[in-house]
Motif scaffolding. Sequence first.
Motif, PDB file in Angstrom:
ATOM      1  N   SER A  16       0.756  -1.242   0.043  1.00  0.00           N
ATOM      2  CA  SER A  16       0.176  -0.108   0.027  1.00  0.00           C
ATOM      3  C   SER A  16       0.664   1.140   0.004  1.00  0.00           C
ATOM      4  O   SER A  16       0.520   2.081  -0.658  1.00  0.00           O
ATOM      5  N   ILE A  17       2.206   1.337   0.873  1.00  0.00           N
ATOM      6  CA  ILE A  17       2.744   2.349   0.946  1.00  0.00           C
ATOM      7  C   ILE A  17       3.646   2.705  -0.664  1.00  0.00           C
ATOM      8  O   ILE A  17       3.621   3.907  -1.049  1.00  0.00           O
ATOM      9  N   SER A  18       3.991   1.560  -1.225  1.00  0.00           N
ATOM     10  CA  SER A  18       4.744   1.699  -2.291  1.00  0.00           C
ATOM     11  C   SER A  18       4.013   2.212  -3.169  1.00  0.00           C
ATOM     12  O   SER A  18       4.319   2.983  -4.202  1.00  0.00           O
ATOM     13  N   THR A  19       2.406   1.549  -3.777  1.00  0.00           N
ATOM     14  CA  THR A  19       1.825   1.939  -4.636  1.00  0.00           C
ATOM     15  C   THR A  19       1.146   3.438  -4.476  1.00  0.00           C
ATOM     16  O   THR A  19       0.620   4.132  -5.396  1.00  0.00           O
ATOM     17  N   SER A  20       1.305   4.039  -3.037  1.00  0.00           N
ATOM     18  CA  SER A  20       0.739   5.487  -3.054  1.00  0.00           C
ATOM     19  C   SER A  20       1.689   6.398  -3.420  1.00  0.00           C
ATOM     20  O   SER A  20       1.274   7.536  -3.120  1.00  0.00           O
ATOM     21  N   GLN A  44       1.971   2.840 -12.655  1.00  0.00           N
ATOM     22  CA  GLN A  44       0.604   2.899 -12.030  1.00  0.00           C
ATOM     23  C   GLN A  44       0.094   4.312 -11.848  1.00  0.00           C
ATOM     24  O   GLN A  44       0.970   5.370 -12.118  1.00  0.00           O
ATOM     25  N   PRO A  45      -1.106   4.474 -11.449  1.00  0.00           N
ATOM     26  CA  PRO A  45      -1.542   5.923 -11.371  1.00  0.00           C
ATOM     27  C   PRO A  45      -0.467   6.805 -10.481  1.00  0.00           C
ATOM     28  O   PRO A  45      -0.261   6.364  -9.282  1.00  0.00           O
ATOM     29  N   GLY A  46      -0.344   8.013 -10.917  1.00  0.00           N
ATOM     30  CA  GLY A  46       0.804   8.677 -10.456  1.00  0.00           C
ATOM     31  C   GLY A  46       2.119   8.498 -10.876  1.00  0.00           C
ATOM     32  O   GLY A  46       3.025   9.507 -10.374  1.00  0.00           O
ATOM     33  N   ASP A  47       2.457   7.486 -11.642  1.00  0.00           N
ATOM     34  CA  ASP A  47       3.599   7.491 -12.220  1.00  0.00           C
ATOM     35  C   ASP A  47       4.085   8.123 -13.344  1.00  0.00           C
ATOM     36  O   ASP A  47       3.350   8.664 -13.967  1.00  0.00           O
ATOM     37  N   GLU A  71      -3.891  12.006 -10.105  1.00  0.00           N
ATOM     38  CA  GLU A  71      -3.121  10.702 -10.035  1.00  0.00           C
ATOM     39  C   GLU A  71      -3.242  10.054 -11.540  1.00  0.00           C
ATOM     40  O   GLU A  71      -3.736   9.186 -11.839  1.00  0.00           O
ATOM     41  N   ARG A  72      -2.408  10.783 -12.599  1.00  0.00           N
ATOM     42  CA  ARG A  72      -2.406  10.520 -13.897  1.00  0.00           C
ATOM     43  C   ARG A  72      -1.173   9.713 -14.206  1.00  0.00           C
ATOM     44  O   ARG A  72      -0.149   9.745 -13.264  1.00  0.00           O
ATOM     45  N   ILE A  73      -1.305   9.049 -15.338  1.00  0.00           N
ATOM     46  CA  ILE A  73       0.082   8.297 -15.870  1.00  0.00           C
ATOM     47  C   ILE A  73       0.679   9.503 -16.820  1.00  0.00           C
ATOM     48  O   ILE A  73      -0.041   9.558 -17.769  1.00  0.00           O
ATOM     49  N   VAL A  74       1.967   9.679 -16.605  1.00  0.00           N
ATOM     50  CA  VAL A  74       2.623  10.634 -17.710  1.00  0.00           C
ATOM     51  C   VAL A  74       3.650  10.000 -18.453  1.00  0.00           C
ATOM     52  O   VAL A  74       4.546   9.484 -18.073  1.00  0.00           O
ATOM     53  N   TYR A  75       3.430  10.096 -19.754  1.00  0.00           N
ATOM     54  CA  TYR A  75       4.750   9.666 -20.619  1.00  0.00           C
ATOM     55  C   TYR A  75       5.210  11.013 -21.055  1.00  0.00           C
ATOM     56  O   TYR A  75       4.652  11.814 -21.784  1.00  0.00           O
ATOM     57  N   THR A  76       6.486  11.240 -20.872  1.00  0.00           N
ATOM     58  CA  THR A  76       7.026  12.479 -21.278  1.00  0.00           C
ATOM     59  C   THR A  76       8.417  12.091 -21.835  1.00  0.00           C
ATOM     60  O   THR A  76       9.328  11.431 -21.429  1.00  0.00           O
ATOM     61  N   ARG A 356      -9.137   3.909 -20.675  1.00  0.00           N
ATOM     62  CA  ARG A 356      -7.751   4.291 -20.308  1.00  0.00           C
ATOM     63  C   ARG A 356      -7.609   5.804 -19.791  1.00  0.00           C
ATOM     64  O   ARG A 356      -7.224   6.692 -20.911  1.00  0.00           O
ATOM     65  N   ASN A 357      -8.178   6.249 -18.863  1.00  0.00           N
ATOM     66  CA  ASN A 357      -8.281   7.694 -18.547  1.00  0.00           C
ATOM     67  C   ASN A 357      -6.984   8.274 -17.693  1.00  0.00           C
ATOM     68  O   ASN A 357      -5.897   7.436 -17.366  1.00  0.00           O
ATOM     69  N   TYR A 358      -7.043   9.647 -17.862  1.00  0.00           N
ATOM     70  CA  TYR A 358      -5.916  10.463 -17.111  1.00  0.00           C
ATOM     71  C   TYR A 358      -4.673  10.169 -17.704  1.00  0.00           C
ATOM     72  O   TYR A 358      -3.742   9.609 -16.653  1.00  0.00           O
ATOM     73  N   ILE A 359      -4.354  10.092 -18.997  1.00  0.00           N
ATOM     74  CA  ILE A 359      -2.862   9.825 -19.293  1.00  0.00           C
ATOM     75  C   ILE A 359      -2.478  11.057 -20.147  1.00  0.00           C
ATOM     76  O   ILE A 359      -3.137  11.790 -20.839  1.00  0.00           O
ATOM     77  N   THR A 360      -1.006  11.421 -20.241  1.00  0.00           N
ATOM     78  CA  THR A 360      -0.628  12.632 -20.452  1.00  0.00           C
ATOM     79  C   THR A 360       0.694  12.024 -21.338  1.00  0.00           C
ATOM     80  O   THR A 360       1.238  11.264 -21.256  1.00  0.00           O
ATOM     81  N   VAL A 361       0.573  12.523 -22.679  1.00  0.00           N
ATOM     82  CA  VAL A 361       1.620  12.382 -23.577  1.00  0.00           C
ATOM     83  C   VAL A 361       2.305  13.617 -24.003  1.00  0.00           C
ATOM     84  O   VAL A 361       1.767  14.424 -24.521  1.00  0.00           O
ATOM     85  N   ARG A 362       3.644  13.671 -23.783  1.00  0.00           N
ATOM     86  CA  ARG A 362       4.098  15.100 -23.646  1.00  0.00           C
ATOM     87  C   ARG A 362       5.543  14.964 -24.481  1.00  0.00           C
ATOM     88  O   ARG A 362       6.350  14.158 -23.865  1.00  0.00           O
TER      89      ARG A 362
END
Length: 659
Positions: A16-20, A44-47, A71-76, A356-362
């Motif tokens: 739980s700690i690692s995923t938060s 995971q969400p937030g990564d 808590e999105r997943i960001v690809y940058t 597949r929600n809340y994804i950033t592509v930058r």
Amino acid sequence: MKIKRTAAIVSLIAWSISTSQSKELHVGADHPLKTISAAAELAQPGDTIIVHEGIYREEVNPPRGGTSDSERIVYTAAPGAKVVIKGSEPVKGWTRVQNETRKVTLPNSFFGNFNPYSDLIRGDWFQAKGRTHHTGAVYIDGHWLMEAPNKDIVLKPAGTTLKSKAKPGANLMNIAWLQPGGNPNGKILATSAKRRKGTKDAPAGELGQVIGNIKNGNWLEFEGVDCGSESYELAFHVASEGSSKLEIRKDNIDGAVLGTAIIPATGGWDQWKTVKVGTNVLTGVNNLAVVFKNDDTTNAEEVFNYKGLYESCLWFGEVDDKNTTIYAQFKDLDPNTRDTEINVRQAVFYPRKTGRNYITVRGFTLEQAATPWAPPTAEQIGLIGTNWSKGWIIENNTIQYSTCTGVTLGKHGDEFDNTKDYRRAVPIAVEKFGWKRGNIGHHLVRNNHIQHCGQAGIVGSLGGAFSEIRGNEIHEIRQNHQYGGCETAGIKLHGAVDTLIADNHIYRCEHWGGIWIDWMGQGVRVTGNLLHDNSQDLMFEVNLGPHVVDNNLMLSKSRVTEASSGGAYVNNLWTDAITIWADIAGRTTPFFKPHSLDIIANATPNQNDDHFYNNLFVGPKGLSAYDEFQLQIKAVGNVYLKGARPSAGDTDAVVAKEF
């Protein structure tokens, strides 16, 4: 037993700690993760996935998205790094055939489960124009070549002008009426019409009796046409099954050309268009000949004239049970020593499952994908796409060389894909796929450079609601392809509810032009955009509104098409002619509870309900176009220059013809 239970609790707490806690995943040659797809499996969400310099040849299929905006997943891309993700693979081993043409033969296993050279472009409202088109492409030094209609053409010297193989008579145009722009209450009918043999009657349009019909290469003569002593624009009400050319000639088929126009496809005989042909050309003209031409007739010349580094170079592919052979013209270049690539993947960044929600592509360069045709009635797969999701941010990318579409904010797929029934698609999306404000849309597409797409820069059916498209540069759309269709534009949206299109630079977009808001647009704002050198700049089709169009520069000197209601047009500069589609009776569209996707009624747009305030019109017609259809719009404080004219109901208008 107690010890085991305690250990399980400790493990659960640690997990739980690692995923938060959000983490960074690095991708690159000097990092443990070599592919973006490998990082996507772990994220995971937030990564945040940080991709370092390099070329990555893969299709990224995100297995999951974020859980919220925070808590999105960001690809940058890594700061300062050039990161390119390609849907192509390099190919060597080209051997000379003849002239500048070379070929390469690859086993079909090279392509895996998807071979773009046997994959046809097809779908609702697609126009093949008498030949086949494939989603594959050939690139040299990053630039694509044009697909040839057959192998014989690609074996000839590059730039050869050749005859089309299409059959004659593919298109048929009906003329329902002829009318000078200065005489909105009168209809011109021929005292006698001469018609070539081989034509056949087509169903009359909703305006009534057809007074003439012509096929490819055929013509009609109208005698005794009284155009009066003044100069007019001549309007034709036509139905056509393909994009074609209309010529108006004085007296007869061999007479002087008075005007020309491109007749776009209507999608069916029940849809009619008004085409304006020429200005200041009809004074004293009593007889007219109407000549209907099409690029796909037997006698038409098909000229390949691509404006690029490798002008007029073509390719052609053959696929059998075992191999794929590609022929291509390279002029004086050796493809074995240059960056020569071919399409192998359908997309570059696209989730194959919805939601597949809340994804950033930058910050990436995304390019060279064999994307399919993306109509509003099918799953819309783009070079990058959201696939029926929510809350994506697509920003600061270069998105280029997509066979069909660059960015899709679009519809889910279902068993009714490509059945050309949009009225059925909407309730299915609501009842089975959760088309609600809280579920779908809310995307941000900003500051991207989108270019070289065969169909559209950005397209979205239903899935683009509540979204913002801002600060993008979009150009070279449908420039290098011989096909057409009713979904081609810089930006093309269906069901754009509370959608903002702002500060975009859109140019060199062909066929249907710059921005096209089609069906169910409500709460749309189009503001601060610069549009020029498009086949047309703006089009609103069958929307009930309200929508606001303000502070735009529309400079293409072509046309703006209006077939909606509830529009407020404020502080715009127009050099385009406004074209009115007044034939929308029966074309009902849903009306929503404000700021939602809850349908409360279906209605036909009332074209009297348009408003124009403080606009600057610089020729050729201005708001007088509405008077031709007896539409009672509201217009206040507009300025008309260089021959533009106010509508009859315009108040406080300033007219300066000579300015």
